[in-house]
Design an enzyme around this catalytic site. Sequence first.
Site, PDB file in Angstrom:
ATOM      1  N   HIS B 192       0.718  -1.328  -0.083  1.00 27.48           N
ATOM      2  CA  HIS B 192       0.029  -0.011  -0.091  1.00 27.48           C
ATOM      3  C   HIS B 192       0.870   1.354   0.043  1.00 27.48           C
ATOM      4  O   HIS B 192       2.078   1.068   0.215  1.00 27.48           O
ATOM      5  CB  HIS B 192      -0.970  -0.090   1.147  1.00 27.48           C
ATOM      6  CG  HIS B 192      -0.384  -0.352   2.471  1.00 27.48           C
ATOM      7  ND1 HIS B 192       0.356   0.764   3.189  1.00 27.48           N
ATOM      8  CD2 HIS B 192      -0.227  -1.328   3.446  1.00 27.48           C
ATOM      9  CE1 HIS B 192       0.771   0.634   4.598  1.00 27.48           C
ATOM     10  NE2 HIS B 192       0.156  -0.769   4.546  1.00 27.48           N
ATOM     11  N   CYS B 208       3.765  -5.083   6.250  1.00 31.08           N
ATOM     12  CA  CYS B 208       3.246  -4.564   4.925  1.00 31.08           C
ATOM     13  C   CYS B 208       4.390  -3.911   4.142  1.00 31.08           C
ATOM     14  O   CYS B 208       5.322  -3.624   4.583  1.00 31.08           O
ATOM     15  CB  CYS B 208       2.044  -3.635   5.042  1.00 31.08           C
ATOM     16  SG  CYS B 208       0.467  -4.365   5.477  1.00 31.08           S
TER      17      CYS B 208
END
Lengths: 475, 308
Positions: B192, B208
Site C-alpha cells: 500500500h 506490509c
Amino acid sequence: MLDKLNIFDADTNWPLLIGMMALIILITAGLTFYLNLKGEEGFKINPQVQLVEDKEYQITYWDYPLFIGQEGDYEEFLQEAIGEFNDMYPNIKVNYELLSFINGEDKLQEKLEEGKPPDIYNDIFSKKLISKELQIPVDIFFAAESTKERDIFQEYNQLGIKALSYDEKIWGMPNWLAPQVWVGNRSLLSETNLDLTRIQEEGWTWDTFYQGAKQIKDLNRKSCIIFNPYNSKLFYQLLRMNGTQSLISKEGELLLTSQQLETTFDFLDDLRSHELFYDQPEEMNKKLLPYFWQNRAGIIAPVNIWLLNNLYQRDQKESDVELTLMPIPTNDPEEKRVPLKVSSLLLFRQEEYKGDDHTKAVYKFAKFMNQQKQLFVAKKLNVVPVYLSLAELWKEETDLSSKIKEEILTYINRGSYQELSGFQNMKYEAQIKQVIDQQYEAFWLEGEPITKVTDEIMTKAQEILNLNQNPEKED
Amino acid sequence: MRLDRTILLSLVFVFIITPTLALDVGPICDCEEIRILSLKSPRMTGSDILELQKELKKLGFYKRELNSTYDWNTYLAVKKFQKANNLSITGVVRQNTWLNLAQSLNKGQEVANKKLEPPKGEVRLLIDAYKKQMIVYSDGEPYHKFPVAVGKPSTKSPIGEWAIIAKDAHWGGGFGVRWMRLNVPWGIYGIHGTNKPGSIGTAASHGCIRMFNRNVRVLYNWVDVGTRVKIIGRRDPIKITHTFRPGQTGKDVLLFQEKLRANGFDPGYTDGRFGDSTKKAMREFKYIYGLKDDLSGDENTFYILNIK
C-alpha cells in the site's frame, strides 16, 4: 424359388472356378507362410550400418531426476553429458525428458501402445522386459563391436548381463547394481549374540534373525525391529529368500506356492506375536526413521536406494548411531546369495521404423551414457557400475565409509539375479503382485488370518493366469 | 419462469456476496493508522515514534537514544525541525510534518513526473527486504524498480511466495493510497501507499510493503488479482512441532514447503498452505523413499528433510 437361388447352373465354367479357387488358396498360403517366416525371423537390424555424416538424427531419451534429495542437479548433469556427446557426434540431437517417478512407467506404457516409445528409457525400476515388439536387444551391437582382442560382453559384470538375458538375447545395457539389504544399527546389534561379520559374509537364517530380534527387544523397553507394513517390497524379498525366484515359469505356470506364502507370512507373524516389532504394527511405519536415529530400532526395512542414501548422508553427521547393511535373512540355510537390483538402459524402436542408422545413433548415445557417464551417477547414488572399468574407479573414488563400501562389495560378489521369464509373464507378474500387495496390507493392518490371505493370493493368481489362457510360451 | 427464478437467485447471491467481498478488500491491515503525535501525559509510545526519532536523528535534530517514547527531547527535536522548515512550530506531528521529514531526507521526490509505460508481459513482483526494494518483472525480465519500506525487525514482512488476492483503489485514510492484499495465511498483509514517505527505504512497517503514494498508483495499474509476489529477506526462526496434513496452513508449513523444494520436490508456491501442489509433492516424496503410507508430513519426512 429354389431355382433362383441356385448359383451353379448348367452354364457354370467349372474348370475356371476351380482354377480361381486354387489360385486364391495358393496366394493365401503363400502370404501366410511369408508372414509367419518374417514373424519367426523377427525384427532385424544391421549393427554394422554406418551413420550418415550429413544427416541429423533426432533421438529421444527418457530418464528420471535421479539426484533427488542430493546436492547437484541431475538435469545439469544430463545437459553436460549430452554436450560432451555432441562434441563427438554433432549430428545426433538428444531430446531428453525427465519423468515423474510415480507416473514414468505408465507414460512409457502409453507411448508403447501408441507405437511411439522413446528411443532410450532409463529402467531404474528394473522392469527389464517391457515390450516384445518394440524393445531392441543390445547384444547384436556388442557382438558387432567385439573382436578377438576385445570382448565387449566381458567388459561388464556378468551378473548385470545375465539379469538382462532372455531368449539368448540381452535386453538392455546394464548401468548399475545395488544389493537388496536391510539397515541395521551396529551398536544395538553388537549388544546381541549375533556375529555381524559372519552374517555379512555368509548370510543368516530366519531363525537367527528371530533370535537376534528377540535379543534386541530384551535390550530395553523401547528397542525393537521396524518393518514398514505399507511397503510390500519386504515381503517379496522374504519370498525370494524362501525359494520363490519368480512368480511364473517361462512356460507360464504359477511357481508361487501356498507353502511359500504361508511360511513367509508365518515368519512375520511369529515376530509380531512375540511383540518384537514396535507396539502398534499399524503405526510402525511412522517410527521407521525416528526409532532408527533415536537408537531404538535394531533393524529397519525395507529400504530402497533413495532412503539408503538419505541414511548414509545422515550417518556421516550422527555420532550416536552407526548404520550397517544387513543381508536379507533366508529360510534356506544353504542360500548365501544376495538379491541384486539391476538398473539398465532399454532401447526401443518405434512402430514406424526410423531405420538402422537411426538405431545405431541411439545405440551410440546409450553406450556413451552407459560406459562413460555411469561412474558419476553411481558415485552419487552409491551403487556399483556394471561396466567393470567404471566399477574399479568407483571403488577408489566413492565417498562411502570403507565399512559400508566393503559391505556393498561383499554383497555384490555374492549377488544373485532374478531370471527373466518372458515379456508377457512380466505383465502377469505385475498383476499378481497387485493382489499380493493388497493381501500383505490386509495381513498387517486388518489382521487377516494367514490361511485367508494365502488362499486369496493363490486363487486370484491362478485366475490371472487362467484368464490369459495361453500365457507366453516364448521358447 | 425458470429464467426469472435464476435471475432472482443470482441477484440474491450477488447481494449476499458483495458485502463479503467489500469486507475482504477493506482497509484492514496489520499496519497502524497514522496518529497525531504530541507531548502528553502519560507519554505516547510506539513504533511510529521510533520511526520519527530515527528520521530526526538522521537529519541531526535528535541526538538522544531512540526510545520509542514521545518525550521532552523528542518534542524539542520536532520543534527544531518545524522551525528549520518554516512549519508551524507546534511540537505536534501531523501528516504535514511527516511529508516534510521525507522531503528533507530526499525521499519526497518520487519518479512522479516520469510517465511509465505498463509492462507488456506477465508481471511478477520481487520484494527484497534486504535492499528495501521492489523489482517488477515482465515475462521474467526486470522491468522497473521501486523503493519500499518493509516490516521492522519485530514485525518482519512475510517471507514467501504470495499472490495478490484483492485490490482496492479507494483505500486511504492515514495509510496512503491503494491496497493490494497478499494471500498470507497467518495475517493481513499487503502492498500500500503511505503518508509517512520518510520510512521508504527502511524497515518500518508492521509487515506490509509500503510504497510512495505515486508509485503505488502506478503499480496498482500494472498488477491484477493473481499476480505473484515473492518476498525475500530475514525471518524469525520457525520451529516445526507437529505433523502436517493436507489443508493445514502456517509459517511452519511454509518452511516445510521450502525443505521439500530444496530436496528436489515441487510443492508449488511456498505459501504456507498444504494444498494440491504440496500434496502432489508429498505423494512423489513418499513414493520415492518407499514409505508409501499417506501424504502427511510426519517424523519420517522430517528426518529425511533434515528438519530433525
